[in-house]
Design a protein around this motif. Structure first.
Motif, short mmCIF file in Angstrom:
data_model
loop_
_atom_site.label_atom_id
_atom_site.label_comp_id
_atom_site.label_asym_id
_atom_site.label_seq_id
_atom_site.Cartn_x
_atom_site.Cartn_y
_atom_site.Cartn_z
N ARG A 174 2.22 -18.93 3.20
CA ARG A 174 1.28 -19.79 2.48
C ARG A 174 -0.07 -19.10 2.26
O ARG A 174 -0.69 -19.26 1.22
CB ARG A 174 1.08 -21.08 3.27
CG ARG A 174 0.25 -22.11 2.55
CD ARG A 174 0.14 -23.38 3.35
NE ARG A 174 1.44 -23.94 3.64
CZ ARG A 174 2.00 -24.93 2.96
NH1 ARG A 174 1.35 -25.46 1.95
NH2 ARG A 174 3.18 -25.39 3.29
N ARG A 175 -0.51 -18.30 3.22
CA ARG A 175 -1.82 -17.65 3.10
C ARG A 175 -1.82 -16.58 2.01
O ARG A 175 -2.88 -16.22 1.50
CB ARG A 175 -2.24 -17.03 4.43
CG ARG A 175 -1.32 -15.94 4.91
CD ARG A 175 -1.77 -15.35 6.23
NE ARG A 175 -0.82 -14.38 6.70
CZ ARG A 175 -0.75 -13.12 6.28
NH1 ARG A 175 -1.62 -12.69 5.40
NH2 ARG A 175 0.15 -12.30 6.75
N ALA A 191 9.26 -15.12 -6.26
CA ALA A 191 9.18 -14.85 -4.82
C ALA A 191 8.22 -15.79 -4.11
O ALA A 191 8.01 -15.66 -2.91
CB ALA A 191 8.73 -13.41 -4.60
N ARG A 192 7.66 -16.75 -4.79
CA ARG A 192 6.59 -17.58 -4.24
C ARG A 192 7.01 -18.29 -2.95
O ARG A 192 6.26 -18.32 -1.99
CB ARG A 192 6.15 -18.59 -5.27
CG ARG A 192 4.96 -19.41 -4.83
CD ARG A 192 4.42 -20.20 -6.01
NE ARG A 192 3.28 -20.99 -5.62
CZ ARG A 192 2.04 -20.53 -5.50
NH1 ARG A 192 1.81 -19.27 -5.76
NH2 ARG A 192 1.07 -21.32 -5.14
N GLY A 223 -2.01 -17.75 -2.65
CA GLY A 223 -3.23 -17.72 -3.47
C GLY A 223 -3.59 -16.31 -3.89
O GLY A 223 -4.02 -16.07 -5.01
N GLN A 224 -3.40 -15.37 -2.96
CA GLN A 224 -3.68 -13.98 -3.30
C GLN A 224 -2.68 -13.47 -4.33
O GLN A 224 -3.03 -12.67 -5.19
CB GLN A 224 -3.64 -13.13 -2.04
CG GLN A 224 -4.77 -13.43 -1.09
CD GLN A 224 -4.69 -12.62 0.18
OE1 GLN A 224 -3.65 -12.06 0.52
NE2 GLN A 224 -5.80 -12.56 0.89
N ALA A 225 -1.45 -13.93 -4.26
CA ALA A 225 -0.44 -13.53 -5.26
C ALA A 225 -0.83 -14.05 -6.64
O ALA A 225 -0.67 -13.34 -7.63
CB ALA A 225 0.93 -14.05 -4.86
N ASP A 226 -1.36 -15.28 -6.69
CA ASP A 226 -1.82 -15.80 -7.98
C ASP A 226 -2.97 -14.98 -8.53
O ASP A 226 -3.04 -14.70 -9.72
CB ASP A 226 -2.26 -17.26 -7.82
CG ASP A 226 -1.09 -18.20 -7.56
OD1 ASP A 226 0.06 -17.81 -7.88
OD2 ASP A 226 -1.33 -19.30 -7.02
N ARG A 238 -3.83 -5.21 -0.88
CA ARG A 238 -3.55 -4.63 0.44
C ARG A 238 -2.75 -5.60 1.32
O ARG A 238 -1.79 -5.21 1.97
CB ARG A 238 -4.87 -4.26 1.11
CG ARG A 238 -4.73 -3.48 2.38
CD ARG A 238 -6.05 -3.02 2.95
NE ARG A 238 -7.03 -4.11 3.06
CZ ARG A 238 -8.13 -4.21 2.34
NH1 ARG A 238 -8.42 -3.29 1.45
NH2 ARG A 238 -8.97 -5.22 2.49
N ASP A 239 -3.12 -6.89 1.31
CA ASP A 239 -2.41 -7.87 2.12
C ASP A 239 -0.97 -8.07 1.64
O ASP A 239 -0.04 -8.12 2.45
CB ASP A 239 -3.15 -9.21 2.10
CG ASP A 239 -4.46 -9.16 2.85
OD1 ASP A 239 -4.66 -8.20 3.62
OD2 ASP A 239 -5.28 -10.08 2.66
N LEU A 240 -0.79 -8.18 0.32
CA LEU A 240 0.56 -8.36 -0.22
C LEU A 240 1.43 -7.13 0.05
O LEU A 240 2.60 -7.25 0.45
CB LEU A 240 0.51 -8.64 -1.72
CG LEU A 240 0.13 -10.05 -2.11
CD1 LEU A 240 -0.14 -10.13 -3.59
CD2 LEU A 240 1.23 -11.01 -1.72
#
Length: 124
Positions: free
Chosen positions: A42-43, A36-37, A46-49, A77-79
């Motif tokens: 874009r912001r 899903a990357r 990095g949080q997904a990683d 929370r953001d994702l």
């Protein structure tokens, strides 16, 4: 974060949201996030990683102590907020309209080439 059970619970919930909202899956959260990357802003990449590595590290108690709790909570929370905001019907409609626009453009191009060929041959 309170422990590895909460990390795995939240990782599974995020994996389920990825499956529901974006239609991507995998054997674990890291694979689903990798698939899903390109659909994530874009912001959030990095949080997904960070979330994927935390899900992997959460299974090991010694490594789980190294996780940054507040940053990981914010990433989850953001994702989750982004995935909850996706309207599946709107995405489906946009995809269908995109395909139809390509087909209509191709038909117009073919019809124009046919009329040009008829004019060049002297039939029009």
């Amino acid at each position: 974060m309170t422990g590895d059970t909460e990390i795995t619970r939240r990782a599974e919930a995020l994996k389920l949201l990825l499956k529901e909202r974006l239609g991507v899956g995998g054997r674990d959260l890291a694979v689903a996030l990798r698939r899903a990357r390109w659909r994530l802003p874009r912001r959030l990449r990095g949080q997904a990683d960070m979330v994927a590595s935390a899900a992997r590290m959460g299974a090991n108690p010694k490594l789980a102590r190294r996780l940054n709790g507040p940053a990981l909570d914010a990433a989850f929370r953001d994702l989750r907020g982004y995935l909850k905001g996706i309207d599946v019907g709107e995405v489906r409609k946009d995809r269908i309209l995109g395909w139809l626009s390509v087909i209509v453009f191709d038909l117009i191009l073919i019809a124009g080439a046919f009329v040009l060929w008829l004019w060049w041959r002297g039939y029009v």
